[in-house]
Design a protein around this motif. Structure first.
Motif, PDB file in Angstrom:
ATOM      1  N   THR A  65       0.814  -1.324   0.006  1.00 15.91           N
ATOM      2  CA  THR A  65       0.050  -0.101   0.063  1.00 15.91           C
ATOM      3  C   THR A  65       0.882   1.443  -0.024  1.00 15.91           C
ATOM      4  O   THR A  65       1.804   1.207   0.990  1.00 15.91           O
ATOM      5  CB  THR A  65      -0.817  -0.014   1.062  1.00 15.91           C
ATOM      6  OG1 THR A  65      -1.670  -0.977   1.274  1.00 15.91           O
ATOM      7  CG2 THR A  65      -1.803   1.121   1.270  1.00 15.91           C
ATOM      8  N   GLY A  66       0.693   2.146  -0.901  1.00 18.33           N
ATOM      9  CA  GLY A  66       1.363   3.425  -1.009  1.00 18.33           C
ATOM     10  C   GLY A  66       2.821   3.191  -0.918  1.00 18.33           C
ATOM     11  O   GLY A  66       3.399   2.842  -1.850  1.00 18.33           O
ATOM     12  N   ASP A  67       3.496   3.993   0.016  1.00 18.56           N
ATOM     13  CA  ASP A  67       4.998   3.966   0.124  1.00 18.56           C
ATOM     14  C   ASP A  67       5.452   2.548   0.534  1.00 18.56           C
ATOM     15  O   ASP A  67       6.811   2.395   0.540  1.00 18.56           O
ATOM     16  CB  ASP A  67       5.169   5.081   1.115  1.00 18.56           C
ATOM     17  CG  ASP A  67       4.793   6.412   0.749  1.00 18.56           C
ATOM     18  OD1 ASP A  67       4.838   6.739  -0.521  1.00 18.56           O
ATOM     19  OD2 ASP A  67       4.778   7.092   1.589  1.00 18.56           O
ATOM     20  N   TRP A  68       4.738   1.387   1.006  1.00 12.86           N
ATOM     21  CA  TRP A  68       5.235   0.521   1.430  1.00 12.86           C
ATOM     22  C   TRP A  68       5.417  -0.683   0.426  1.00 12.86           C
ATOM     23  O   TRP A  68       5.506  -1.856   0.574  1.00 12.86           O
ATOM     24  CB  TRP A  68       4.566  -0.035   2.558  1.00 12.86           C
ATOM     25  CG  TRP A  68       4.328   1.194   3.491  1.00 12.86           C
ATOM     26  CD1 TRP A  68       2.962   1.970   3.566  1.00 12.86           C
ATOM     27  CD2 TRP A  68       5.157   1.833   4.444  1.00 12.86           C
ATOM     28  NE1 TRP A  68       3.333   2.891   4.414  1.00 12.86           N
ATOM     29  CE2 TRP A  68       4.443   2.862   5.193  1.00 12.86           C
ATOM     30  CE3 TRP A  68       6.562   1.377   4.814  1.00 12.86           C
ATOM     31  CZ2 TRP A  68       5.194   3.661   5.996  1.00 12.86           C
ATOM     32  CZ3 TRP A  68       6.910   2.290   5.838  1.00 12.86           C
ATOM     33  CH2 TRP A  68       6.515   3.133   6.314  1.00 12.86           C
ATOM     34  N   THR A  69       5.068  -0.427  -0.910  1.00 10.54           N
ATOM     35  CA  THR A  69       4.913  -1.489  -1.820  1.00 10.54           C
ATOM     36  C   THR A  69       6.269  -2.142  -2.358  1.00 10.54           C
ATOM     37  O   THR A  69       6.509  -3.212  -2.718  1.00 10.54           O
ATOM     38  CB  THR A  69       4.296  -0.872  -3.144  1.00 10.54           C
ATOM     39  OG1 THR A  69       5.169   0.054  -3.503  1.00 10.54           O
ATOM     40  CG2 THR A  69       2.841  -0.543  -2.850  1.00 10.54           C
ATOM     41  N   ASN A  70       7.380  -1.372  -2.026  1.00 14.32           N
ATOM     42  CA  ASN A  70       8.733  -2.012  -2.339  1.00 14.32           C
ATOM     43  C   ASN A  70       9.334  -2.791  -1.252  1.00 14.32           C
ATOM     44  O   ASN A  70       9.400  -2.353  -0.093  1.00 14.32           O
ATOM     45  CB  ASN A  70       9.753  -0.752  -2.504  1.00 14.32           C
ATOM     46  CG  ASN A  70       9.231   0.173  -3.961  1.00 14.32           C
ATOM     47  OD1 ASN A  70       8.969  -0.524  -4.875  1.00 14.32           O
ATOM     48  ND2 ASN A  70       9.378   1.407  -3.671  1.00 14.32           N
ATOM     49  N   GLY A  71      10.101  -3.767  -1.723  1.00 10.14           N
ATOM     50  CA  GLY A  71      10.878  -4.609  -0.724  1.00 10.14           C
ATOM     51  C   GLY A  71      10.199  -6.008  -0.437  1.00 10.14           C
ATOM     52  O   GLY A  71       9.184  -6.302  -0.961  1.00 10.14           O
ATOM     53  N   VAL A  72      10.912  -6.883   0.257  1.00 14.25           N
ATOM     54  CA  VAL A  72      10.571  -8.070   0.797  1.00 14.25           C
ATOM     55  C   VAL A  72      10.128  -8.094   2.103  1.00 14.25           C
ATOM     56  O   VAL A  72      11.020  -8.140   3.078  1.00 14.25           O
ATOM     57  CB  VAL A  72      11.406  -9.263   0.442  1.00 14.25           C
ATOM     58  CG1 VAL A  72      10.849 -10.665   0.743  1.00 14.25           C
ATOM     59  CG2 VAL A  72      11.883  -9.071  -1.247  1.00 14.25           C
ATOM     60  N   GLN A  73       9.061  -7.795   2.592  1.00 14.55           N
ATOM     61  CA  GLN A  73       8.636  -7.616   3.891  1.00 14.55           C
ATOM     62  C   GLN A  73       8.030  -8.947   4.701  1.00 14.55           C
ATOM     63  O   GLN A  73       7.279  -9.575   4.049  1.00 14.55           O
ATOM     64  CB  GLN A  73       7.868  -6.505   4.071  1.00 14.55           C
ATOM     65  CG  GLN A  73       8.191  -5.007   3.547  1.00 14.55           C
ATOM     66  CD  GLN A  73       7.326  -4.024   3.421  1.00 14.55           C
ATOM     67  OE1 GLN A  73       6.155  -4.287   4.192  1.00 14.55           O
ATOM     68  NE2 GLN A  73       7.571  -2.844   2.847  1.00 14.55           N
ATOM     69  N   ASN A  74       8.741  -9.067   5.887  1.00 13.50           N
ATOM     70  CA  ASN A  74       8.440 -10.642   6.383  1.00 13.50           C
ATOM     71  C   ASN A  74       8.710 -10.313   7.826  1.00 13.50           C
ATOM     72  O   ASN A  74       8.968  -9.375   8.479  1.00 13.50           O
ATOM     73  CB  ASN A  74       9.188 -11.567   5.906  1.00 13.50           C
ATOM     74  CG  ASN A  74      10.716 -11.223   5.952  1.00 13.50           C
ATOM     75  OD1 ASN A  74      11.151 -10.457   6.581  1.00 13.50           O
ATOM     76  ND2 ASN A  74      11.562 -11.856   5.213  1.00 13.50           N
ATOM     77  N   TRP A  75       8.232 -11.500   8.487  1.00 15.61           N
ATOM     78  CA  TRP A  75       8.414 -11.577  10.093  1.00 15.61           C
ATOM     79  C   TRP A  75       7.898 -10.734  10.954  1.00 15.61           C
ATOM     80  O   TRP A  75       8.539  -9.847  11.900  1.00 15.61           O
ATOM     81  CB  TRP A  75      10.049 -11.591  10.497  1.00 15.61           C
ATOM     82  CG  TRP A  75      10.603 -13.144  10.022  1.00 15.61           C
ATOM     83  CD1 TRP A  75      11.553 -13.134   8.779  1.00 15.61           C
ATOM     84  CD2 TRP A  75      10.787 -14.253  10.853  1.00 15.61           C
ATOM     85  NE1 TRP A  75      11.742 -14.360   9.031  1.00 15.61           N
ATOM     86  CE2 TRP A  75      11.283 -15.029  10.110  1.00 15.61           C
ATOM     87  CE3 TRP A  75      10.083 -14.681  11.843  1.00 15.61           C
ATOM     88  CZ2 TRP A  75      11.771 -16.342  10.389  1.00 15.61           C
ATOM     89  CZ3 TRP A  75      10.407 -15.792  12.387  1.00 15.61           C
ATOM     90  CH2 TRP A  75      11.172 -16.668  11.837  1.00 15.61           C
ATOM     91  N   PRO A  76       6.358 -10.271  10.819  1.00 15.32           N
ATOM     92  CA  PRO A  76       5.808  -9.411  11.692  1.00 15.32           C
ATOM     93  C   PRO A  76       5.478  -9.801  12.999  1.00 15.32           C
ATOM     94  O   PRO A  76       5.361 -11.132  13.029  1.00 15.32           O
ATOM     95  CB  PRO A  76       4.341  -9.320  10.837  1.00 15.32           C
ATOM     96  CG  PRO A  76       4.155 -10.450  10.142  1.00 15.32           C
ATOM     97  CD  PRO A  76       5.652 -10.879   9.571  1.00 15.32           C
ATOM     98  N   VAL A  77       5.702  -9.058  14.085  1.00 11.42           N
ATOM     99  CA  VAL A  77       5.162  -9.268  15.336  1.00 11.42           C
ATOM    100  C   VAL A  77       4.643  -8.329  15.986  1.00 11.42           C
ATOM    101  O   VAL A  77       4.785  -7.039  15.624  1.00 11.42           O
ATOM    102  CB  VAL A  77       6.516  -9.598  16.230  1.00 11.42           C
ATOM    103  CG1 VAL A  77       7.270 -11.008  16.001  1.00 11.42           C
ATOM    104  CG2 VAL A  77       7.684  -8.516  15.997  1.00 11.42           C
ATOM    105  N   MET A  78       3.597  -8.452  16.858  1.00  8.24           N
ATOM    106  CA  MET A  78       2.631  -7.295  17.495  1.00  8.24           C
ATOM    107  C   MET A  78       2.539  -7.776  19.060  1.00  8.24           C
ATOM    108  O   MET A  78       2.489  -8.904  19.414  1.00  8.24           O
ATOM    109  CB  MET A  78       1.286  -7.509  16.784  1.00  8.24           C
ATOM    110  CG  MET A  78       1.344  -7.427  15.274  1.00  8.24           C
ATOM    111  SD  MET A  78      -0.459  -7.219  14.812  1.00  8.24           S
ATOM    112  CE  MET A  78      -0.818  -8.967  15.037  1.00  8.24           C
ATOM    113  N   CYS A  79       2.324  -6.690  19.846  1.00  5.16           N
ATOM    114  CA  CYS A  79       1.796  -6.956  21.234  1.00  5.16           C
ATOM    115  C   CYS A  79       0.876  -5.917  21.700  1.00  5.16           C
ATOM    116  O   CYS A  79       1.052  -4.664  21.078  1.00  5.16           O
ATOM    117  CB  CYS A  79       2.734  -7.278  22.295  1.00  5.16           C
ATOM    118  SG  CYS A  79       4.210  -5.917  22.512  1.00  5.16           S
TER     119      CYS A  79
END
Length: 467
Positions: A65-79
C-alpha cells in the motif's frame, strides 16, 4: 481442558502465508499479522482483524500500500502492552535492509497502521534478519528480538541474537539495539520484559562439548546499553538444549525448551520457573511422551498461569499450568486435520487473544486460529479518590468464577491498608473492584492481585483521598 471454537481459517491465498503473530486490541478486537512472499523481490505483511472473538476475519491493512510497496517484508510481530491503548508491531524488509516499528492507536482504522512509523536503516551492518519476537511490560517498556548477521565496529558475527529495546514508549530517544559479541553464532532468540529487567534467551553451539546449549541474559539499558555487560547464565549438559521460549508476568518468569537429555534421545520439553525475577530458578515438570519428539514450544504467562503450545508428530498441542510449570494439565490437540501443522521457526504464536499457526491441510501454508480455553485476567487500570477502584478484564473464553483479589498499600496508612474478596468476571467482560475507606499520608505503593495476576501502582495519600 476442552478447546472451544474449532479451527478458523484466516488466510487462503494459493501462495504460502508464514510467520503469524497474534494480539488482542484495546477495542476488544483481535489482530493477526503474517507475511506472504510474492517473488524473490517482492513480499508483504498482511494484517487481519476479527470483531467477533475470532469467528470471522477480514483484512484491515497490508504493506502493499502506498509507500510500502517496495521490498520483501516479512516476520511481523505484535503486542498490546497491558493496560495501554496502543499496539506495538515490527517487521523486517530483506530487500532494502530495513526494519519498521509501528504504533497502532486504532485497530479498526487502516490509516493508523502507518500514522506513527519508525523506519530503522540496517544497511551495511545488520543482514539476513529473522526469528523475530516481541514483548512489553507496559506502554513505556517493550522490546523486539531477532537474529541477524552483524558486521559492526570490527566485529563479524554470522548469527547474532539481538534485542531492540524501548524505554520511553515510542520515542527513539529511549531506544537502542544490542547483542553480545562473545556469542557470534546463536539461534532461536526470544525476549521478554519483567518488572525491572529485559531478558534474552537463545541456543548456541558449544564448541567444547559439541552440544547445543542455552544462554540467558538479563539487564536494563538504563544501567548499561550494551547487553555484553549484562549478567548471563549458560544452561549446559552433555545433551542438546534448543529452541527456548520465555515469558514474564511481573516478577514471575517461565522458561521452556527442547532437550534430548533422556535415555531414548528424543526431544522432550523442559520447564524452569522463577518467582523472584530470576534471582533463583526452580525445575518444573512437563507432560512429555517418551520416544516422541516435542518441538517448537511457545508460551504465554499471566500471573502464575502458563499456556504452552508445541508440535508433536505434525500436530499442535496445548497444555496449561496454574502454578508456573510445577504441574500441567494433559495436552490437547488443537488442529482438526491430522499431521498438517508446520514445524518451523515462527510458525506458531500464542497470546491472550488465542493461538495462530501455519497449516498445510489445503496443500500450501495457510494461517489458522483457535481461542485459548481459559479465563485470562488483566489488571487494566486504577483510579483514586475516596478509596481505590481497579478495572479488571477477562480476555479469555471461559468465565472466571470466584476469582480471589487483594489490594495492599505500602506506606503510612492508618485505615484500609489491606482489602480482599472474590469476584466473578465473565469471558470477554470487565469488572471494577473497590476498597473501602482509606486514611493515610504521603507516598505509597498499591499492589493489586487478581487470580494470580499482579500489578503495582504508585500513589500519594492525603487523608482519605488517594491521588
Amino acid at each position: 481442558m476442552p478447546v472451544t471454537g474449532g479451527n478458523v481459517q484466516i488466510s487462503s491465498d494459493p501462495l504460502d502465508d508464514e510467520h503469524p503473530s497474534i494480539t488482542d486490541a484495546p477495542d476488544g478486537s483481535i489482530l493477526v499479522a503474517f507475511d506472504r512472499e510474492i517473488s524473490t523481490f517482492e513480499g508483504h505483511v498482511y494484517f487481519m482483524r476479527s470483531t467477533d472473538n475470532g469467528n470471522t476475519w477480514s483484512e484491515i491493512w497490508n504493506s502493499n500500500t502506498g509507500d510500502w510497496t517496495n521490498g520483501v517484508q516479512n516476520w511481523p510481530v505484535m503486542c498490546h502492552p497491558p493496560g495501554s491503548d496502543v499496539i506495538y508491531c515490527a517487521w523486517n524488509d530483506d530487500l532494502i535492509n530495513a526494519e519498521y516499528f509501528a504504533k497502532i492507536t486504532d485497530a479498526g482504522d487502516p490509516a493508523s497502521y502507518t500514522a506513527e512509523m519508525l523506519p530503522h536503516d540496517c544497511e551495511g551492518w545488520d543482514e539476513d534478519r529473522h526469528t523475530y519476537c516481541i514483548d512489553a511490560l507496559d506502554e513505556n517498556t517493550w522490546a523486539i528480538g531477532h537474529v541477524g548477521h552483524i558486521i559492526y565496529a570490527g566485529y563479524d558475527l554470522p548469527s547474532s541474537c539481538q534485542i531492540f529495546y524501548f524505554t520511553t514508549a515510542f520515542d527513539p530517544a529511549g531506544a537502542g539495539i544490542t547483542g553480545d559479541e562473545d556469542y557470534p553464532i546463536g539461534y532461536n532468540n526470544d525476549v521478554t520484559v519483567s518488572t525491572n529487567l529485559f531478558w534474552m534467551v537463545w541456543d548456541f553451539p558449544n564448541e567444547t562439548s559439541g552440544t547445543s546449549d542455552l544462554l540467558i541474559k538479563w539487564g536494563h539499558p538504563n544501567d548499561n546499553t550494551d547487553c555484553h555487560f549484562w549478567p548471563d547464565m549458560e544452561i549446559t549438559s552433555t545433551a542438546d538444549y534448543m529452541d527456548p521460549a520465555i515469558d514474564a508476568s511481573g516478577e514471575n518468569l517461565c522458561l521452556i525448551y527442547m532437550s534430548n537429555d533422556n535415555i531414548y534421545g528424543d526431544f522432550d520439553l523442559v520447564c524452569k520457573y522463577s518467582t523472584d525475577e530470576g534471582k533463583t530458578w526452580h525445575d518444573g515438570s512437563f507432560p512429555s511422551q517418551p520416544q516422541v519428539d516435542e518441538k517448537s514450544p511457545e508460551i504465554f504467562l499471566s500471573g502464575t498461569t502458563v499456556f504452552c503450545t508445541f508440535v508433536r508428530e505434525g500436530n499442535l498441542y496445548l497444555t496449561k499450568s496454574t502454578d508456573l510449570g510445577q504441574t500441567w494439565e494433559e495436552p490437547v490437540k488443537i488442529n482438526e486435520v491430522e499431521g498438517t501443522v508446520v514445524d518451523e521457526p515462527g510458525a506458531v504464536d500464542i497470546s491472550p487473544a488465542g493461538i495462530v499457526w501455519e497449516d498445510t491441510r489445503n496443500g500450501n501454508k495457510d494461517i489458522y486460529y483457535a481461542p485459548l480455553p481459559s479465563a485470562i485476567i488483566n489488571i487494566e487500570s486504577i483510579s483514586g479518590g475516596f478509596g481505590i477502584a481497579v478495572k479488571v478484564t477477562n480476555t479469555g473464553t471461559e468465565d472466571a468464577v470466584g476469582a480471589e483479589w487483594s489490594i495492599d498499600i505500602d506506606g503510612l496508612v492508618f485505615i484500609g491498608k489491606h482489602s480482599e474478596g472474590t469476584v466473578d468476571i465473565p469471558a470477554g467482560g470487565e469488572v471494577t473492584i473497590k476498597t473501602g475507606l482509606i486514611f493515610g499520608i504521603g507516598p505509597a505503593t498499591i499492589s493489586v492481585t487478581v487470580a494470580g495476576t499482579s500489578k503495582s501502582f504508585r500513589c500519594f495519600i492525603l487523608g482519605p483521598f488517594v491521588l
